[in-house]
Design an enzyme around this catalytic site. Sequence first.
Site, PDB file in Angstrom:
ATOM      1  N   HIS A   5      -8.855  39.291  40.833  1.00 58.14           N
ATOM      2  CA  HIS A   5      -8.852  39.666  42.249  1.00 58.14           C
ATOM      3  C   HIS A   5      -7.513  39.318  42.889  1.00 58.14           C
ATOM      4  CE1 HIS A   5     -10.426  38.894  46.550  1.00 58.14           C
ATOM      5  NE2 HIS A   5     -10.474  40.202  46.352  1.00 58.14           N
ATOM      6  N   ARG A   6      -6.845  40.330  43.432  1.00 63.41           N
ATOM      7  CA  ARG A   6      -5.527  40.169  44.039  1.00 63.41           C
ATOM      8  C   ARG A   6      -4.554  39.509  43.055  1.00 63.41           C
ATOM      9  NH1 ARG A   6      -7.704  38.083  50.004  1.00 63.41           N
ATOM     10  NH2 ARG A   6      -9.324  39.673  50.153  1.00 63.41           N
ATOM     11  N   GLU A  32      -6.915  43.703  40.330  1.00 63.46           N
ATOM     12  CA  GLU A  32      -7.167  44.406  41.591  1.00 63.46           C
ATOM     13  C   GLU A  32      -6.136  43.902  42.586  1.00 63.46           C
ATOM     14  OE1 GLU A  32      -8.759  44.579  45.720  1.00 63.46           O
ATOM     15  OE2 GLU A  32      -8.259  42.822  44.525  1.00 63.46           O
ATOM     16  N   ASP A  34      -3.986  45.083  46.573  1.00 59.69           N
ATOM     17  CA  ASP A  34      -4.111  45.853  47.808  1.00 59.69           C
ATOM     18  C   ASP A  34      -2.780  46.481  48.191  1.00 59.69           C
ATOM     19  OD1 ASP A  34      -6.899  44.747  48.722  1.00 59.69           O
ATOM     20  OD2 ASP A  34      -5.712  42.969  48.236  1.00 59.69           O
ATOM     21  N   HIS A  47      -2.748  42.155  51.415  1.00 56.61           N
ATOM     22  CA  HIS A  47      -4.121  42.415  51.852  1.00 56.61           C
ATOM     23  C   HIS A  47      -4.263  42.511  53.365  1.00 56.61           C
ATOM     24  CE1 HIS A  47      -8.175  41.210  53.176  1.00 56.61           C
ATOM     25  NE2 HIS A  47      -8.604  41.864  52.110  1.00 56.61           N
ATOM     26  N   GLU A 107      -6.534  48.934  45.614  1.00 57.14           N
ATOM     27  CA  GLU A 107      -7.301  49.137  46.841  1.00 57.14           C
ATOM     28  C   GLU A 107      -6.416  49.721  47.926  1.00 57.14           C
ATOM     29  OE1 GLU A 107      -9.874  46.914  50.329  1.00 57.14           O
ATOM     30  OE2 GLU A 107      -9.643  45.888  48.409  1.00 57.14           O
ATOM     31  N   LYS A 109      -5.701  50.016  51.362  1.00 57.82           N
ATOM     32  CA  LYS A 109      -6.087  49.168  52.492  1.00 57.82           C
ATOM     33  C   LYS A 109      -5.771  49.895  53.795  1.00 57.82           C
ATOM     34  CE  LYS A 109      -8.112  45.312  52.939  1.00 57.82           C
ATOM     35  NZ  LYS A 109      -9.361  45.052  52.229  1.00 57.82           N
ATOM     36  N   ASP A 229     -11.556  35.678  41.459  1.00 55.41           N
ATOM     37  CA  ASP A 229     -10.325  34.933  41.716  1.00 55.41           C
ATOM     38  C   ASP A 229      -9.947  34.064  40.525  1.00 55.41           C
ATOM     39  OD1 ASP A 229     -10.126  35.806  44.419  1.00 55.41           O
ATOM     40  OD2 ASP A 229     -11.520  34.238  45.061  1.00 55.41           O
TER      41      ASP A 229
END
Length: 234
Positions: A5-6, A32, A34, A47, A107, A109, A229
């Site tokens: 995540h991120r 992943e 953003d 993000h 993603e 955003k 995460d």
Amino acid sequence: MITGHRGAAALAPENTLAGIKKAVASGIKWIEIDVQLSADNIPVIIHDRTVQRCTNGQGRVGDLNLGELKALDAGSWFAAEFAGETIPTLEEALLACQKYDLNMNLEIKTYCEEAVKPLVDKVIETVGTINFPIEKLLFSSFSAIALAQCQSLYPDVRRGFITETKSADMLEELKPLALYSLHIDHRILDEVLATSIKDTGLKLMIWTLNDPTKIDKYTAWGVDNIITDKPNAF
């Protein structure tokens, strides 16, 4: 089936090249991140709508040009060892994924509807410039408008809808988007909903699960991918 995540948000500052490297070191194959537009229409990886939380700067991402964004320290807030880490461009992130043979869940955003089309246009243009392999790419968004734009301009790319709510009509309403996947907050997923999603043929992804002891429950429900995460823990 694990996505960082991120990047790897528990291990390095989120949405940075350092985070991508930490994800690689964890042995996973998906990240992943953003994407938004800078004031001068460059897709950048961040993000929040503003830069305050994850840099030493102030202001909205969309009000700052690339030079101003690049001048910010995007690492010190996380730990001193990451001092000087910068906000990456989408191009830099795509090149890093190519270098490390990573798949990217990107993603889209969006914080206002008028920003959707310019952002999607620039993202697709950048992916084309890099010639990033389409089989390693997934576009995701909370915005059905953004996904419809992706569908129109780049129909072959996989698309995933992100949601933190559930409704009886959700799956029916999403059908016109011809989605690949549904990405849902793991806290609202139950076995009945999971079965409904899987019965449509969609891939089922959950976010943001950081407790690996729960993996058996979710895989039993048919979850295909876990966004976390803490990829190292999984």
